[in-house]
Design a protein around this motif. Sequence first.
Motif, PDB file in Angstrom:
ATOM      1  N   ALA A 202     -69.678 -65.141   8.701  1.00 25.74           N
ATOM      2  CA  ALA A 202     -69.782 -64.607   8.294  1.00 25.74           C
ATOM      3  C   ALA A 202     -71.480 -64.626   7.796  1.00 25.74           C
ATOM      4  O   ALA A 202     -71.948 -63.618   7.706  1.00 25.74           O
ATOM      5  N   ASN A 203     -71.931 -65.769   7.840  1.00 25.82           N
ATOM      6  CA  ASN A 203     -73.875 -65.946   7.605  1.00 25.82           C
ATOM      7  C   ASN A 203     -74.196 -65.639   8.595  1.00 25.82           C
ATOM      8  O   ASN A 203     -75.243 -65.069   8.834  1.00 25.82           O
ATOM      9  N   LEU A 204     -73.491 -65.540   9.364  1.00 21.87           N
ATOM     10  CA  LEU A 204     -74.406 -65.150  11.248  1.00 21.87           C
ATOM     11  C   LEU A 204     -74.494 -63.282  11.095  1.00 21.87           C
ATOM     12  O   LEU A 204     -75.635 -62.651  11.427  1.00 21.87           O
ATOM     13  N   TRP A 205     -73.592 -62.881  10.567  1.00 22.34           N
ATOM     14  CA  TRP A 205     -73.611 -61.670  10.627  1.00 22.34           C
ATOM     15  C   TRP A 205     -74.644 -61.107   9.318  1.00 22.34           C
ATOM     16  O   TRP A 205     -75.629 -60.076   9.814  1.00 22.34           O
ATOM     17  N   MET A 206     -75.102 -61.952   8.588  1.00 18.91           N
ATOM     18  CA  MET A 206     -75.910 -62.137   7.126  1.00 18.91           C
ATOM     19  C   MET A 206     -77.311 -62.069   7.816  1.00 18.91           C
ATOM     20  O   MET A 206     -78.644 -61.224   7.509  1.00 18.91           O
ATOM     21  N   ILE A 207     -77.351 -62.949   9.187  1.00 20.07           N
ATOM     22  CA  ILE A 207     -78.746 -63.137   9.316  1.00 20.07           C
ATOM     23  C   ILE A 207     -79.364 -61.983  10.326  1.00 20.07           C
ATOM     24  O   ILE A 207     -79.942 -61.421  10.341  1.00 20.07           O
ATOM     25  N   LEU A 208     -78.083 -61.917  11.117  1.00 18.73           N
ATOM     26  CA  LEU A 208     -78.002 -60.617  12.292  1.00 18.73           C
ATOM     27  C   LEU A 208     -78.535 -58.859  11.359  1.00 18.73           C
ATOM     28  O   LEU A 208     -79.473 -58.272  11.727  1.00 18.73           O
ATOM     29  N   ILE A 209     -77.693 -58.829   9.397  1.00 20.72           N
ATOM     30  CA  ILE A 209     -79.162 -57.506   9.168  1.00 20.72           C
ATOM     31  C   ILE A 209     -79.783 -57.483   8.236  1.00 20.72           C
ATOM     32  O   ILE A 209     -80.689 -56.744   8.652  1.00 20.72           O
ATOM     33  N   LYS A 210     -80.514 -59.269   8.025  1.00 22.37           N
ATOM     34  CA  LYS A 210     -81.824 -59.385   8.734  1.00 22.37           C
ATOM     35  C   LYS A 210     -82.943 -58.896   9.087  1.00 22.37           C
ATOM     36  O   LYS A 210     -83.412 -59.151   8.870  1.00 22.37           O
ATOM     37  N   ALA A 211     -82.091 -59.327  10.346  1.00 23.48           N
ATOM     38  CA  ALA A 211     -83.488 -59.368  11.854  1.00 23.48           C
ATOM     39  C   ALA A 211     -83.481 -57.758  12.182  1.00 23.48           C
ATOM     40  O   ALA A 211     -83.860 -57.648  13.392  1.00 23.48           O
ATOM     41  N   THR A 212     -82.519 -56.697  11.410  1.00 19.84           N
ATOM     42  CA  THR A 212     -82.657 -55.913  12.707  1.00 19.84           C
ATOM     43  C   THR A 212     -83.838 -55.017  12.044  1.00 19.84           C
ATOM     44  O   THR A 212     -84.802 -53.755  12.712  1.00 19.84           O
ATOM     45  N   PRO A 213     -84.979 -55.397  11.153  1.00 18.76           N
ATOM     46  CA  PRO A 213     -86.470 -54.878  10.787  1.00 18.76           C
ATOM     47  C   PRO A 213     -87.527 -55.127  12.543  1.00 18.76           C
ATOM     48  O   PRO A 213     -88.241 -54.255  12.666  1.00 18.76           O
ATOM     49  N   ILE A 253     -85.454 -49.529   1.327  1.00 18.41           N
ATOM     50  CA  ILE A 253     -85.231 -50.137   1.934  1.00 18.41           C
ATOM     51  C   ILE A 253     -84.536 -51.594   1.772  1.00 18.41           C
ATOM     52  O   ILE A 253     -83.177 -51.800   2.226  1.00 18.41           O
ATOM     53  N   LEU A 254     -85.003 -52.004   0.745  1.00 18.58           N
ATOM     54  CA  LEU A 254     -84.233 -52.819  -0.498  1.00 18.58           C
ATOM     55  C   LEU A 254     -83.116 -52.912  -0.422  1.00 18.58           C
ATOM     56  O   LEU A 254     -82.382 -53.511  -0.421  1.00 18.58           O
ATOM     57  N   VAL A 255     -82.292 -51.481  -1.246  1.00 17.77           N
ATOM     58  CA  VAL A 255     -81.894 -51.580  -1.430  1.00 17.77           C
ATOM     59  C   VAL A 255     -80.854 -50.947  -0.879  1.00 17.77           C
ATOM     60  O   VAL A 255     -79.497 -51.994  -0.669  1.00 17.77           O
ATOM     61  N   PHE A 256     -81.089 -50.660   0.153  1.00 16.78           N
ATOM     62  CA  PHE A 256     -80.125 -50.182   1.457  1.00 16.78           C
ATOM     63  C   PHE A 256     -79.559 -51.633   2.177  1.00 16.78           C
ATOM     64  O   PHE A 256     -79.014 -51.715   1.813  1.00 16.78           O
ATOM     65  N   TYR A 257     -80.595 -52.654   2.016  1.00 18.89           N
ATOM     66  CA  TYR A 257     -80.604 -53.621   2.804  1.00 18.89           C
ATOM     67  C   TYR A 257     -78.800 -54.466   1.496  1.00 18.89           C
ATOM     68  O   TYR A 257     -78.271 -55.484   1.791  1.00 18.89           O
ATOM     69  N   LEU A 258     -79.525 -54.883   0.595  1.00 18.77           N
ATOM     70  CA  LEU A 258     -78.553 -55.146  -0.730  1.00 18.77           C
ATOM     71  C   LEU A 258     -77.237 -54.635  -0.591  1.00 18.77           C
ATOM     72  O   LEU A 258     -76.447 -55.336  -0.976  1.00 18.77           O
ATOM     73  N   LEU A 259     -77.086 -53.218  -0.871  1.00 14.37           N
ATOM     74  CA  LEU A 259     -75.654 -52.918  -0.652  1.00 14.37           C
ATOM     75  C   LEU A 259     -75.123 -53.252   0.234  1.00 14.37           C
ATOM     76  O   LEU A 259     -73.835 -53.624   0.912  1.00 14.37           O
TER      77      LEU A 259
END
Length: 292
Positions: A202-213, A253-259
Amino acid sequence: MFSYCTDLSALQGLGWLSCYLTTGNHMLFYASFATVLLILAIVAPVALLFGFLGAMASRSRIAGVRWVGRIYTSMVRGVPDIIFFLFVPIALDQAFEWMRSRVLCDPSVPVRQGNEFVVCAAAKLPLSTSPEWVHQAYGILLAVIAFAVVFGAFASNVLYGAMNAVPRAQLETAEAYGMSQRQVNRRILIPQMWTYALPGLANLWMILIKATPLLFVLGIEDIVYWARELGGAKTSAYAYPHPDWRLYYFLAILVFYLLMTWGSERIFDRLRTRLSAGQATAAGEAMRKAAT
């Protein structure tokens, strides 16, 4: 998009804004959100597959296979991610073009000419005559492989630790009943490990989301690219002149990633509850006490 958008000089207020937000470039901006979601949907299972293979290799009884798994995990985790995100696409691109050059070009001509990597036009990927979507798809393919290699190594470490967390007594009991190593892995080890692996995954998935930029660094027209392009100040030379609006685009974009992260947390909470039911873990014990 709308019929009244033909006469821009007569537009103002909400009419001007509705035309501005429906231009061709804005449609590409909206589509780039789908591109990010598509890449996440592809990278996650591929990286998990890499991680599973790496974890199984690290537990192998064959020394050579075991070292391959450990070297893959240690090497990728020990190098900054941005290095691999830049190295893997370049290395793969040159490898593909080199293989094509051996078939489509004169093999007597070296591709390494000093510090330059040069192949004939027929071996280029993609071809210069290919449509734009082919160039974008090829870039996305290289990006997916780069992300999968990097996050597969982290997933391998998580899964390896989860496999070691499965009580050894259960594995020994299965072996005592005459199960082979493959049966133990398939029936005991792998089903049990997910409970222990889920928090790390789960933590790795969150990091992956934040790495997409970082897709922007790889030359892909993602949401960061279009936010900078559309949000920058436009002079009267453009159809829709406006001051610097990058703050608003990046706020979207911030709202998108928060959602994305909020929704992911809800999904992982449900998975954690479901996987913990009946398991010999702290979470499973808490559920049993709550039920009684």
